[in-house]
Design an enzyme around this catalytic site. Structure first.
Site, PDB file in Angstrom:
ATOM      1  N   HIS A 141       0.679  -1.160   0.082  1.00 58.99           N
ATOM      2  CA  HIS A 141       0.007  -0.059   0.043  1.00 58.99           C
ATOM      3  C   HIS A 141       0.877   1.276  -0.047  1.00 58.99           C
ATOM      4  O   HIS A 141       0.314   2.301   0.465  1.00 58.99           O
ATOM      5  CB  HIS A 141      -1.049  -0.102   1.132  1.00 58.99           C
ATOM      6  CG  HIS A 141      -1.924  -0.907   1.288  1.00 58.99           C
ATOM      7  ND1 HIS A 141      -1.908  -2.210   1.239  1.00 58.99           N
ATOM      8  CD2 HIS A 141      -3.319  -0.826   1.239  1.00 58.99           C
ATOM      9  CE1 HIS A 141      -2.814  -2.849   1.361  1.00 58.99           C
ATOM     10  NE2 HIS A 141      -3.988  -2.210   1.202  1.00 58.99           N
ATOM     11  N   ASP A 191       0.625  -0.004  -7.856  1.00 59.56           N
ATOM     12  CA  ASP A 191       0.336  -0.445  -6.570  1.00 59.56           C
ATOM     13  C   ASP A 191      -0.922  -1.426  -6.801  1.00 59.56           C
ATOM     14  O   ASP A 191      -1.680  -1.586  -7.231  1.00 59.56           O
ATOM     15  CB  ASP A 191      -0.165   0.885  -5.743  1.00 59.56           C
ATOM     16  CG  ASP A 191      -0.085   0.634  -4.150  1.00 59.56           C
ATOM     17  OD1 ASP A 191       1.098   0.481  -3.823  1.00 59.56           O
ATOM     18  OD2 ASP A 191      -1.071   0.299  -3.575  1.00 59.56           O
ATOM     19  N   GLY A 192      -0.709  -2.264  -5.432  1.00 58.43           N
ATOM     20  CA  GLY A 192      -1.943  -3.379  -5.194  1.00 58.43           C
ATOM     21  C   GLY A 192      -3.193  -2.869  -4.847  1.00 58.43           C
ATOM     22  O   GLY A 192      -3.996  -3.488  -5.234  1.00 58.43           O
ATOM     23  N   HIS A 193      -3.142  -1.722  -4.456  1.00 65.91           N
ATOM     24  CA  HIS A 193      -4.527  -1.048  -4.023  1.00 65.91           C
ATOM     25  C   HIS A 193      -4.416   0.277  -4.616  1.00 65.91           C
ATOM     26  O   HIS A 193      -3.845   1.353  -4.193  1.00 65.91           O
ATOM     27  CB  HIS A 193      -4.518  -0.713  -2.415  1.00 65.91           C
ATOM     28  CG  HIS A 193      -5.735  -0.412  -2.064  1.00 65.91           C
ATOM     29  ND1 HIS A 193      -6.682   0.506  -2.406  1.00 65.91           N
ATOM     30  CD2 HIS A 193      -6.614  -0.972  -0.822  1.00 65.91           C
ATOM     31  CE1 HIS A 193      -7.736   0.420  -1.732  1.00 65.91           C
ATOM     32  NE2 HIS A 193      -7.737  -0.409  -0.898  1.00 65.91           N
ATOM     33  N   HIS A 270     -11.389  -7.326  -5.034  1.00 66.14           N
ATOM     34  CA  HIS A 270     -11.645  -6.304  -3.701  1.00 66.14           C
ATOM     35  C   HIS A 270     -12.340  -5.430  -4.083  1.00 66.14           C
ATOM     36  O   HIS A 270     -11.763  -4.303  -4.983  1.00 66.14           O
ATOM     37  CB  HIS A 270     -10.213  -5.939  -3.147  1.00 66.14           C
ATOM     38  CG  HIS A 270     -10.034  -5.252  -1.865  1.00 66.14           C
ATOM     39  ND1 HIS A 270     -10.391  -3.784  -1.886  1.00 66.14           N
ATOM     40  CD2 HIS A 270      -9.911  -5.683  -0.643  1.00 66.14           C
ATOM     41  CE1 HIS A 270     -10.584  -3.501  -0.507  1.00 66.14           C
ATOM     42  NE2 HIS A 270     -10.130  -4.424   0.139  1.00 66.14           N
ATOM     43  N   GLU A 322     -13.165  -9.381   0.757  1.00 64.71           N
ATOM     44  CA  GLU A 322     -13.671  -8.158   0.655  1.00 64.71           C
ATOM     45  C   GLU A 322     -14.051  -7.880  -0.651  1.00 64.71           C
ATOM     46  O   GLU A 322     -13.962  -6.606  -1.250  1.00 64.71           O
ATOM     47  CB  GLU A 322     -12.937  -6.863   1.210  1.00 64.71           C
ATOM     48  CG  GLU A 322     -12.624  -7.251   2.738  1.00 64.71           C
ATOM     49  CD  GLU A 322     -11.596  -5.972   3.460  1.00 64.71           C
ATOM     50  OE1 GLU A 322     -11.137  -5.384   2.556  1.00 64.71           O
ATOM     51  OE2 GLU A 322     -11.705  -6.165   4.485  1.00 64.71           O
ATOM     52  N   GLU A 338     -18.534  -3.557   2.515  1.00 66.24           N
ATOM     53  CA  GLU A 338     -17.851  -2.540   3.291  1.00 66.24           C
ATOM     54  C   GLU A 338     -18.159  -0.900   3.034  1.00 66.24           C
ATOM     55  O   GLU A 338     -18.518  -0.669   1.971  1.00 66.24           O
ATOM     56  CB  GLU A 338     -16.342  -2.595   2.951  1.00 66.24           C
ATOM     57  CG  GLU A 338     -15.364  -1.613   3.958  1.00 66.24           C
ATOM     58  CD  GLU A 338     -13.978  -1.902   3.321  1.00 66.24           C
ATOM     59  OE1 GLU A 338     -13.235  -1.062   3.743  1.00 66.24           O
ATOM     60  OE2 GLU A 338     -13.540  -2.825   2.626  1.00 66.24           O
ATOM     61  N   CYS A 340     -16.699   1.584   3.010  1.00 64.77           N
ATOM     62  CA  CYS A 340     -15.689   2.188   2.187  1.00 64.77           C
ATOM     63  C   CYS A 340     -16.212   1.973   0.627  1.00 64.77           C
ATOM     64  O   CYS A 340     -15.734   2.831  -0.134  1.00 64.77           O
ATOM     65  CB  CYS A 340     -14.149   2.044   2.437  1.00 64.77           C
ATOM     66  SG  CYS A 340     -13.501   2.635   3.760  1.00 64.77           S
ATOM     67  N   CYS A 419     -10.198   2.260   8.304  1.00 67.97           N
ATOM     68  CA  CYS A 419     -10.375   3.085   6.885  1.00 67.97           C
ATOM     69  C   CYS A 419     -11.843   3.662   6.840  1.00 67.97           C
ATOM     70  O   CYS A 419     -12.022   4.662   6.366  1.00 67.97           O
ATOM     71  CB  CYS A 419     -10.151   2.376   5.783  1.00 67.97           C
ATOM     72  SG  CYS A 419     -11.173   0.627   5.636  1.00 67.97           S
ATOM     73  N   CYS A 420     -12.711   2.935   7.399  1.00 66.12           N
ATOM     74  CA  CYS A 420     -14.085   3.426   7.208  1.00 66.12           C
ATOM     75  C   CYS A 420     -14.710   4.733   8.012  1.00 66.12           C
ATOM     76  O   CYS A 420     -15.202   5.609   7.274  1.00 66.12           O
ATOM     77  CB  CYS A 420     -15.116   2.172   7.517  1.00 66.12           C
ATOM     78  SG  CYS A 420     -15.179   0.856   6.234  1.00 66.12           S
TER      79      CYS A 420
END
Length: 657
Positions: A141, A191-193, A270, A322, A338, A340, A419-420
């Site tokens: 991340h 990036d992976g996210h 995701h 997720e 989620e 987010c 995160c949320c």
């Protein structure tokens, strides 16, 4: 590469131009200002008794050399501070607060001291693994965390005019420009996210520096091509994983890296990553005029909204990863959904509205906002849902069935992976940005939220004062003030939940029969100060049924009124909600309850309840003699559930023919 002309783009009306005065939404905005942001500051400083430890602020102090200690938390813990600062920035736009601004400035000073000389900023790798920088983009991340800090820097500069955080994030971005690319010694990856993509476009917007836009496009274009960047990276590192001692397993669909983005036809993996990626893709399509990227956005939007979205605007049906699963797989009790992810869906919808104002985007934006997003936070602003189920049985969630471990029947104070909560805060604090956009000489009204908006249109200053009775009643009234008489169009969304809409201009009926385009009623005329427009929307209680391929909802019905989805709670209907049946011909009554969740409208119906006594100890029966007793079923807005004692909840109930 096909291009979209700049005149085809709509431009959102900025937060600085909007003052929300809406009773329903001001409660939440004031809650963010007075409770949520102060509470979250205490939480990320580890001052909330009983809440999970955060370590986020202390990590920056350690990285800055101001404290001694070890890094604490997840590899992306820095983002809790970044999102908190972004929420603060939006609050400062609408109401300057010297004390809050000072706290933010002091935090920014610490962040600046934690930044490395080359611009790199990440407390995990500074404190814990300095030799592993940029070596595990798949899992760690780094660009995601940088993206959130860039968003905060842009927002804080736009709110205060102060360059301190903006200069920090420009150095972050400059470092990333140097590190990534196809040149000698650069990393040809991503990036992976996803998150950096949309953040870089925001930075481009405020600085005008095209290298940031080009880097965003690079990350999008690079994703999903063969050979696999993630596999090459893993090979260089010996296939180690950040999370445990096992060998890393790379699921390319989980990272949306299974195909180039322009070739993807369905949302997979995701859920938050999907919609953040799509928001970035829409941004780049808007700024570069890339038609193939826009077409990919449309295609993936259609897959999400028509096949993989819950009635509440939730997305991501699987707890494992997720993630999205497959078309029409929408379980209610094991759902992930989620908070987010719904916020990311709103980001995507908002950007699609800028590319092509169409009510289908605003309808979903509204659905996610009124249902999943505000359901993610309690009325006290101190408890939050990470997961948003549509069916809950507390003893199942609290029991030994591991399939339900992620589902909570009550909101939590804080999360180790938090995160949320700050995501909710930054969205609600910036809500004014989502209400209007302008395209050519047309003002589009996307959301029915009371407030005053000022903008300039073709040299004319225009002020709109909107008064809205929603979500409880179906009227919105606009009063126009102009610096001089001017001809322009006001486009009012006709939402998908209303089967009949009427428009009155200065109190006189205005026919919109041939004036609805892409779901918006277009009122074009010469406007003078004092002109009024009233939109009257039919707001019946609707019985909603799922597509037959959604097997979890076969034979069931849900209730919706206006933008609000309703649910049954044990507090009103007793336990074992699976016994409840709603007859097809039952009259649905609407009444106001002033004592529940600040006041709301409930729906009641003459319903049936399956009796258990006749079953005795039998597990199965072959006869059809089942007893049904009459009962009154009560449904409340989904956003208000879990604000009373812990109990069962269900959005979908059996329909009795």
């Amino acid at each position: 590469m096909g291009q979209v002309a700049s005149t085809d783009k709509a431009k959102p009306v900025s937060l600085k131009q909007v003052q929300i005065t809406d009773d329903f939404w001001n409660y939440y905005i004031n809650l963010v200002r007075d409770v949520v942001v102060p509470y979250q500051w205490e939480a990320i400083n580890d001052n909330v008794e009983g809440a999970e430890r955060s370590g986020a602020v202390n990590n920056f102090k350690i990285a800055a050399g101001l404290e001694k200690g070890d890094f604490y938390g997840y590899v992306f813990q820095d983002t809790d501070v970044a999102k908190w600062l972004e929420a603060v920035a939006y609050l400062l736009v609408t109401k300057r607060d010297a004390a809050l601004e000072q706290v933010a400035d002091e935090m920014i000073e610490i962040i600046g001291k934690a930044q490395q000389e080359d611009g790199y900023l990440n407390t995990y790798f500074t404190i814990k693994e300095p030799d592993m920088k940029w070596k595990n983009l798949t899992e760690c991340h780094e660009l995601y965390s940088a993206g959130h800090m860039i968003e905060a820097g842009v927002a804080y500069y736009e709110a205060t005019g102060k360059r301190n955080l903006l200069d920090i994030v420009c150095r972050i971005a400059d470092n990333i420009v140097d590190v990534f690319g196809d040149g000698p010694g650069q990393i040809a990856g991503y990036d992976g996210h996803q998150e950096i993509e949309l953040a870089l476009v925001k930075l481009y917007g405020v600085t005008g520096n095209e290298k940031y836009l080009e880097l965003s496009r690079y990350f999008i274009d690079k994703r999903g091509h063969k050979p696999s960047f993630f596999e090459e990276e893993a090979e260089r590192r010996g296939w180690t994983t950040h999370w445990n001692k096992n060998k890393i397993h790379i699921d390319h669909e989980y990272f949306q890296a299974h195909l180039p983005v322009r070739e993807q036809n369905a949302a997979v993996g995701h859920a938050v990553r999907v919609v953040y990626m799509l928001a970035g893709m829409a941004d780049v399509a808007r700024e570069t005029g890339d038609k193939s990227l826009l077409e990919a956005c449309r295609r993936l939007w259609d897959n999400i909204a028509s096949r993989q979205m819950y009635i509440t605007g939730g997305i991501g049906s699987m707890a494992h990863g997720e993630a999205f699963s497959f078309d029409y797989d929408l379980p209610n009790d094991t759902v992930y959904s989620e908070t987010c992810a719904s916020i990311g869906l709103i980001f995507f919808a908002h950007r699609m509205l800028q590319l092509e104002p169409n009510s289908r985007y605003a309808d979903v934006l509204e659905r996610a906002l009124y249902n999943t997003v505000i359901a993610g936070m309690s009325r006290d602003g101190k408890h939050f849902f990470y997961v948003n189920p549509l069916e809950v049985t507390p003893e199942v969630c609290d029991g030994r069935n591991k399939n339900f471990n992620h589902v909570k029947p009550v909101r939590q104070e804080w999360f180790g992976c938090a995160c949320c909560p700050p995501n909710i805060a930054r969205l609600l604090a910036s809500l004014g940005e989502y209400m209007y956009s302008v395209k050519g000489n047309t003002i589009y009204s996307h959301l029915f939220i009371g407030g005053e908006t000022e903008l300039s249109l073709g040299g004319t200053n225009v002020r709109l004062n909107q008064q809205s009775s929603m979500p409880w009643e179906g009227t919105a009234r606009y009063e126009v003030t102009v610096s001089q008489p001017a001809t322009f169009a006001l486009a009012l969304r006709i939402p998908d939940w209303s089967s009949k809409a009427e428009v009155l201009v200065n109190g006189t009926a205005y026919s919109i029969t041939d004036k609805v385009a892409d779901g918006y009623a277009i009122i074009e005329r010469q406007w003078t100060t004092g002109d009024t427009v009233e939109l009257v929307l039919e707001m019946p209680v609707m019985r909603v049924r799922s597509h037959p391929l959604v097997k979890q909802n076969a034979g069931k019905v849900a209730l919706q009124r206006g933008p609000l989805v309703y649910c049954a709670e044990e507090a009103d209907n007793g336990p074992l909600l699976q016994r409840l049946m709603l007859p097809q011909d039952a009259q649905l009554e609407v009444a106001y309850d002033a004592n529940l969740a600040g006041g709301l409208k409930v729906i009641t119906a003459q319903a049936l309840r399956l009796q258990l006594e006749q079953w005795g100890t039998q597990l199965y029966r072959t006869d059809s003699n089942v007893s049904l007793e009459p009962t009154v079923a009560t449904f409340i807005p989904y956003y208000a559930w879990a604000n009373r004692d812990k109990g069962e909840m269900a959005v979908w109930v059996k329909e009795h023919v």
